[in-house]
Design a protein around this motif. Sequence first.
Motif, PDB file in Angstrom:
ATOM      1  N   UNK A 223       0.755  -1.265  -0.260  1.00 21.48           N
ATOM      2  CA  UNK A 223      -0.026   0.030   0.173  1.00 21.48           C
ATOM      3  C   UNK A 223       0.833   1.180  -0.173  1.00 21.48           C
ATOM      4  N   UNK A 224       1.961   1.150   1.033  1.00 19.63           N
ATOM      5  CA  UNK A 224       2.742   2.688   1.015  1.00 19.63           C
ATOM      6  C   UNK A 224       3.743   2.848  -0.009  1.00 19.63           C
ATOM      7  N   UNK A 225       4.363   1.555  -0.449  1.00 19.53           N
ATOM      8  CA  UNK A 225       5.329   1.704  -1.526  1.00 19.53           C
ATOM      9  C   UNK A 225       4.845   1.502  -2.837  1.00 19.53           C
ATOM     10  N   UNK A 226       3.843   1.143  -3.157  1.00 20.13           N
ATOM     11  CA  UNK A 226       3.495   0.875  -4.686  1.00 20.13           C
ATOM     12  C   UNK A 226       2.057   1.514  -4.843  1.00 20.13           C
ATOM     13  N   UNK A 227       0.956   1.205  -4.008  1.00 20.96           N
ATOM     14  CA  UNK A 227      -0.451   1.532  -4.403  1.00 20.96           C
ATOM     15  C   UNK A 227      -0.293   2.964  -4.406  1.00 20.96           C
ATOM     16  N   UNK A 228       0.002   3.644  -3.317  1.00 16.20           N
ATOM     17  CA  UNK A 228      -0.132   4.941  -3.048  1.00 16.20           C
ATOM     18  C   UNK A 228       0.793   5.952  -4.205  1.00 16.20           C
ATOM     19  N   UNK A 229       1.921   5.544  -4.171  1.00 17.90           N
ATOM     20  CA  UNK A 229       2.582   6.467  -5.093  1.00 17.90           C
ATOM     21  C   UNK A 229       2.338   6.350  -6.656  1.00 17.90           C
ATOM     22  N   UNK A 230       1.631   5.341  -7.103  1.00 21.36           N
ATOM     23  CA  UNK A 230       1.290   4.896  -8.295  1.00 21.36           C
ATOM     24  C   UNK A 230      -0.256   5.342  -8.509  1.00 21.36           C
ATOM     25  N   UNK A 231      -0.914   5.708  -7.340  1.00 20.79           N
ATOM     26  CA  UNK A 231      -2.466   6.059  -7.262  1.00 20.79           C
ATOM     27  C   UNK A 231      -3.098   4.818  -7.922  1.00 20.79           C
ATOM     28  N   UNK A 232      -2.797   3.521  -7.331  1.00 16.79           N
ATOM     29  CA  UNK A 232      -3.954   2.367  -7.749  1.00 16.79           C
ATOM     30  C   UNK A 232      -4.682   1.979  -6.319  1.00 16.79           C
ATOM     31  N   UNK A 233      -5.900   2.512  -6.942  1.00 20.42           N
ATOM     32  CA  UNK A 233      -7.107   2.631  -6.052  1.00 20.42           C
ATOM     33  C   UNK A 233      -8.035   1.566  -6.127  1.00 20.42           C
ATOM     34  N   UNK A 234      -7.756   0.712  -6.962  1.00 14.95           N
ATOM     35  CA  UNK A 234      -8.576  -0.766  -7.200  1.00 14.95           C
ATOM     36  C   UNK A 234      -7.641  -1.890  -7.094  1.00 14.95           C
ATOM     37  N   UNK A 235      -6.768  -1.649  -6.219  1.00 21.35           N
ATOM     38  CA  UNK A 235      -5.710  -3.151  -6.389  1.00 21.35           C
ATOM     39  C   UNK A 235      -5.562  -3.297  -4.944  1.00 21.35           C
ATOM     40  N   UNK A 236      -5.611  -4.786  -4.809  1.00 22.41           N
ATOM     41  CA  UNK A 236      -5.471  -5.151  -3.490  1.00 22.41           C
ATOM     42  C   UNK A 236      -4.813  -6.611  -3.305  1.00 22.41           C
ATOM     43  N   UNK A 237      -4.526  -7.142  -2.315  1.00 23.18           N
ATOM     44  CA  UNK A 237      -3.971  -8.458  -2.034  1.00 23.18           C
ATOM     45  C   UNK A 237      -4.932  -9.333  -1.016  1.00 23.18           C
ATOM     46  N   UNK A 238      -5.958  -9.821  -1.620  1.00 24.07           N
ATOM     47  CA  UNK A 238      -7.050 -10.578  -0.587  1.00 24.07           C
ATOM     48  C   UNK A 238      -6.427 -12.014  -0.281  1.00 24.07           C
TER      49      UNK A 238
END
Length: 395
Positions: A223-238
């Motif tokens: 979340x902190x190193x990949x999703x937020x910097x690249x603005x990935x709002x619909x990506x997760x690891x369920x």
Amino acid sequence: MPTAPSPRRRPPLVPRTRASCLVALCLILLSPAVAGATTQPRPHPYDSLQQQLEQLVRAPGGPPGVIAVLQDGRSSRVVRAGVAELGTARRPEPHDHMRVASTAKAFSGAVALSLVDRRYLRLDDTLRERLPRLPRAWGSVTLRQLLNHTSGLPDYTEDPTFLATLSANPRHHFDSRRLLDYVADRPLRFRAGTRYQYSNSDNIAVALMAEAATRVPYERLLDELVYRPLDLRRTSLPQGYRLPVPYLHGYEVTPPAPPEDISEALSMSGVWASGGIVSTPADMTRFVRGYAGGRLYGHRVVREQRRWIPGGASEPAGPGRNDAGLGIFRYTTRCGVVLGHTGNTPGYTQLIAATPDGRRSLTFSTTTQINRTMKPGLLARLRVVQENFVCALLR
């Protein structure tokens, strides 16, 4: 999370701002197989991209749906064929969720290399140093060797006990951080660093090293190193088997049997950092542009990432000639070079690729599993279509 990092380190959770079965299916969930040449009818390179996707959907065993997103600067083109769900007229959309399969390995690469950039990890760190609970026989394996699949780690997804558990209950909840226990009694398959062999165990170990170095859960690091910097709002690891709506339905397509919807057949806890991420074509476009373009870490790390191993192929093989780097592959096509990753899992096959500067990208998603083991002829055809899309992108 570490306390008081040394002055030479940047905190791992500070984004970088540099501007520059299904039993049969379970058996080959993420199985490594190198695609070879197959003589099959090939789409003509001058057929329209739309026509090529429609031909792919109509092919025997072909996907019910396919969507490709080509991005050039701020200009985006979406090409799609088929439907997002059989029995409906709904077309695949860029914001539909899907399983990204082994392209999740690029995400673990992004986390690890971001931590290398911040000096929480070194590429020469060994399993003995970071994960001493793992078998002593594996101790000399380095982070670099895990990321470029030269570690020799035995693949836990091939273990009979793991497969028996998965076969008995495809939705079984595994302890993701103990997946390597299935092969802890095995030696290395070869001396680390002496050859290339794709293994799903590698990226489980990468995620565990990241957690050991930071004392932060892998999901939060993502979340902190990949999703937020690249603005990935619909990506997760369920951890479970459910998909967020709307989603591209994934199918087992084995004529003459009718297609079977297997979108939510498997628990993702059994693949975790090696293949469990859920995302969308739009998010994956943003991810591969940033990742291949080196936006998440500095030039020193990018240079190390792009030390290529000739012939190292992703699974399934991507378009053109494949060479392996650290959490990324180079695809040399007749029209030029792109960097990215592929993946396949029950119901889905993926390609993400971008030019080395990240300015142009291709995300190519199909809603059935295509690999050399299951559908070698269709894979050969898919790779030709993907190369034609790369050529259209680079023109």
